[in-house]
Scaffold this active site. Structure first.
Site, mmCIF file in Angstrom:
data_model
loop_
_atom_site.group_PDB
_atom_site.id
_atom_site.type_symbol
_atom_site.label_atom_id
_atom_site.label_comp_id
_atom_site.label_asym_id
_atom_site.label_seq_id
_atom_site.Cartn_x
_atom_site.Cartn_y
_atom_site.Cartn_z
ATOM 1 N N SER A 12 0.649 -1.191 0.134
ATOM 2 C CA SER A 12 0.063 -0.032 -0.158
ATOM 3 C C SER A 12 0.770 1.103 -0.072
ATOM 4 C CB SER A 12 -0.918 0.100 1.149
ATOM 5 O OG SER A 12 -1.700 1.293 1.402
ATOM 6 N N ARG A 35 0.417 8.498 6.420
ATOM 7 C CA ARG A 35 -0.253 7.386 7.089
ATOM 8 C C ARG A 35 -2.064 7.835 6.889
ATOM 9 N NH1 ARG A 35 0.494 2.990 9.364
ATOM 10 N NH2 ARG A 35 2.720 2.979 8.963
ATOM 11 N N HIS A 38 -2.865 6.801 3.433
ATOM 12 C CA HIS A 38 -2.841 5.271 3.364
ATOM 13 C C HIS A 38 -4.060 4.842 3.999
ATOM 14 C CE1 HIS A 38 -1.853 0.853 4.637
ATOM 15 N NE2 HIS A 38 -2.142 1.271 5.877
#
Length: 199
Positions: A12, A35, A38
């Site tokens: 990812s 993050r 993500h």
């Protein structure tokens, strides 16, 4: 902290970095942004997220020194995977002029006092309540979501001068709020040469 990164998470982040070059961003800002993206698969956070590197650095130091973490809802608390977060929503009650989420923030502040990291990903009223308390937070991750009051509450957070991570638009939510906090937990404090699997 050292953690085992699942191959799906590695892939990812590889895809994310193939679509977006974040290498010019400051160390912790990059970690938080990546993050958050993500967790949401939303590259538009690149131009929407607001954070200050010095504030992130100080907050990370407070976090690793044991500062409490407070979450506005159980979903945020559950998403913070390396530390236990205080969440008092189950003890809170609504009253005239005070939402249950806002009451939970009052209860949490009574429990943890000043210096905590506050992670708000659901209710704009929770964020607004925090702003009227003398909470002296180490950091406020203010990423509530919704069409009513979310963007406004985040604008109020930025205007408050408190150390914060926020975003400009109405989007947000529990997953991205927890992701922003996890970035501070997972990322080494010192800048270093980052490899593809440094997640």
């Amino acid at each position: 902290m050292t953690r085992t990164v699942h191959p799906i998470e590695q892939e990812s982040f590889r895809i994310l970095r193939s679509r977006l070059d974040t290498s010019a961003l400051p160390h912790l800002h990059r970690a938080v942004l990546e993050r958050v993206i993500h967790s949401s698969a939303d590259l538009a956070y690149t131009d929407d997220l607001v954070a200050d590197e010095a504030e992130l650095t100080a907050a990370q130091a407070a976090l690793h020194a044991g500062a409490p973490i407070v979450a506005d809802v159980a979903m945020v608390a559950a998403g913070i995977t390396a530390r236990r977060a205080v969440c008092r929503l189950g003890d809170a009650v609504a009253s005239p002029g005070l939402t249950r989420s806002a009451h939970a923030i009052r209860l949490a502040y009574e429990q943890v006092g000043p210096g905590a990291l506050w992670v708000i990903g659901c209710a704009p009223t929770a964020l607004e309540e925090l702003l009227v308390l003398d909470a002296a937070p180490a950091l406020v991750i203010g990423l509530p979501v919704g069409f009513v009051g979310a963007a406004e509450s985040k604008a109020h957070l930025r205007a408050s001068g408190l150390p914060a991570v926020s975003n400009i638009s109405e989007k947000g939510g529990s997953a991205v709020a927890a992701a922003a906090l996890n970035a501070l937990l997972y990322t080494p404090a010192a800048a270093h040469d980052r490899k593809e699997n440094d997640l």
